[in-house]
Enzyme design. Structure first.
Site, PDB file in Angstrom:
ATOM      1  CE  LYS A 106      -4.776   0.868   0.493  1.00  0.00           C
ATOM      2  NZ  LYS A 106      -5.584  -0.204   0.206  1.00  0.00           N
TER       3      LYS A 106
HETATM    4  N1  GLU Z   1      -7.294  -0.149  -3.235  1.00  0.00           N
HETATM    5  C1  GLU Z   1      -7.815  -1.265  -3.596  1.00  0.00           C
HETATM    6  C2  GLU Z   1      -7.882  -2.201  -2.290  1.00  0.00           C
HETATM    7  O1  GLU Z   1      -7.967  -1.743  -1.487  1.00  0.00           O
HETATM    8  C3  GLU Z   1      -7.463  -1.834  -4.752  1.00  0.00           C
HETATM    9  C4  GLU Z   1      -5.935  -2.337  -4.662  1.00  0.00           C
HETATM   10  C5  GLU Z   1      -5.690  -2.807  -6.039  1.00  0.00           C
HETATM   11  O2  GLU Z   1      -6.190  -3.216  -7.118  1.00  0.00           O
HETATM   12  O3  GLU Z   1      -4.266  -3.265  -6.150  1.00  0.00           O
HETATM   13  O4  GLU Z   1      -8.373  -3.526  -2.252  1.00  0.00           O
END
Ligand code: GLU
Length: 413
Positions: A106
């Site tokens: 993240k």
């Molecule tokens: N931000 C989204 C999540 O928390 C998608 C993450 C992604 O597609 O890599 O799952």
């Protein structure tokens, strides 16, 4: 302001409980908890008014044993290392639970994207990638949209990364279609929430057609979830954004709300009769409550007043660990984030596969594969919960944690 409460302790609490049930050692528990890499960079930009502004950018790679780290990039004033670390850990569990060959990561920048011009946002994004490009890429760490970012931001990341390494669409997902984005990615998280609710309701004989839903948050997740739930015949009785909320006992006019939000950036006017405070939405009497914005909105303080029968976590970490306990005691079912909102990362995985294979999938293939993968994960969780008597979050964590441990063991130490 987002409450900065116990997201960390929530994840740690759920992980610790899973490790205890699974009989893992203290060192294995630490390994599953600690991030493999944490990056923090300072990003100075010149604002449109000529002044210098400095933002902090973060990227955490939590776990890469099952595949490259995968997870969104968040633009929000409250972003800090603690939050990004917790969200990265959740991604590890999410990709493991839905069993796609990716790990967890993240990132974020502590900016308010609504207060920056497009030029400022682009500069900030490009400078961030210039600073961290060595650590990301199709085989190591793949970014995607999250709160405050979208396909346009992913397009800038793609462009900046490709300027250094050559055309590399698989380095970032959630891109515009013109740059190799996948059809269905934008609506994927909301669409997945619809699949999770449908599977849950069908399996346990819970109401679906005509069932009442309150949705907290009307960004990408809340909006597309609302559309998916309408298609299932559910009745959306309330919707909120960060400033306002609308409530109608006989169902809101979704198309009108979407139009108003798109055109004017507002859900309701000050003199609307059906307006209520966003916090009140969380306590409405309804079948399903869908928190679909930020973390830590259901806390020890308001959990006793939550009147919904089922909470579906569209956001990451919307329920604190104290609230989780209270709700469980009160018999409220929680469909956990790592299952309910996994549609986004599943379609991100499809985008990555398409980019690596130089393929373009038709929408029917994206939809059917999403339903297959998410449906399987949901039934894995339900089967485990039924067999053990665990709640859905604990069942989901047990499955995810044991898959990550299996990969770690197989890599050898
Ligand atoms: N931000 C989204 C999540 O928390 C998608 C993450 C992604 O597609 O890599 O799952």
């Amino acid at each position: 302001m987002t409450p900065r409460l116990s997201m960390q302790s929530a994840y740690e609490t759920f992980l610790n409980a899973a490790c205890a049930r699974l009989g893992y050692s203290a060192s294995m528990k630490s390994l599953l908890s600690l991030a493999a890499l944490e990056i923090k960079v300072e990003i100075p930009i010149v604002r449109d008014n000529g002044e210098l502004a400095i933002f902090s950018g973060y990227r955490v790679q939590h776990q890469g044993a099952r595949g490259p780290c995968k997870g969104g990039l968040r633009y929000h004033p409250n972003v800090d290392m603690e939050e990004v670390r917790e969200l990265a850990s959740l991604m590890t569990m999410k990709t493991a639970l839905v069993n796609i060959p990716l790990g967890g990561g993240k990132g974020g920048i502590d900016c308010d994207p609504h207060k920056l011009s497009v030029r400022e946002l682009e500069t900030l994004t490009r400078k961030f990638i210039k600073r961290i490009h060595r650590e990301i890429g199709p085989n190591s760490d793949i970014m995607a949209p999250d709160v405050g970012t979208d396909a346009r931001v992913m397009g800038w990341i793609h462009s900046e990364y490709s300027a250094i390494y050559g055309h590399s669409p698989a380095a970032v997902t959630g891109k515009p279609l013109a740059l190799g984005g996948s059809v269905g990615r934008e609506k994927a998280t909301g669409h997945g929430i619809g699949i999770a609710i449908r599977e849950y309701a069908t399996r346990y004989g819970k109401p679906l057609k005509g069932a009442t839903v309150a949705i907290e948050g009307f960004g990408n997740v809340g909006l597309h979830a609302a559309q998916a739930l309408c298609e299932l015949g559910m009745k959306i009785i309330a919707v909120s954004d960060s400033r306002s909320a609308v409530y109608r006992e006989d169902g809101v006019d979704l198309d009108a709300l979407i139009k108003r939000k798109k055109e004017r950036g507002l859900l309701c006017e000050a003199n609307d009769l059906d307006a209520l405070k966003p916090a009140q939405l969380l306590e409405l009497d309804c079948d399903y409550l869908l928190p679909a914005a930020l973390g830590n909105v259901i806390t020890a303080e308001n959990a006793p007043r939550v009147a919904a029968r089922i909470i579906v976590e569209g956001a990451n970490g919307p329920v604190t660990s104290d609230a989780d306990r209270t709700l469980k005691e009160r018999g409220v079912v929680i469909v956990p984030d790592i299952l309910a909102n996994a549609g986004g990362v599943i379609v991100s995985y499809f985008e990555w596969v398409q980019n690596l294979q130089r393929e373009v999938w038709p929408p029917e293939k994206v939809d059917s594969e999403l339903a297959r993968i998410l449906g399987k994960a949901a039934h894995d969780v339900f089967d485990h919960a039924d067999a053990t008597g665990l709640d859905l979050r604990s069942a989901a964590f047990d499955i995810a944690v044991s898959r990550v441990k299996e990969a770690l063991d197989a890599t050898g130490f």
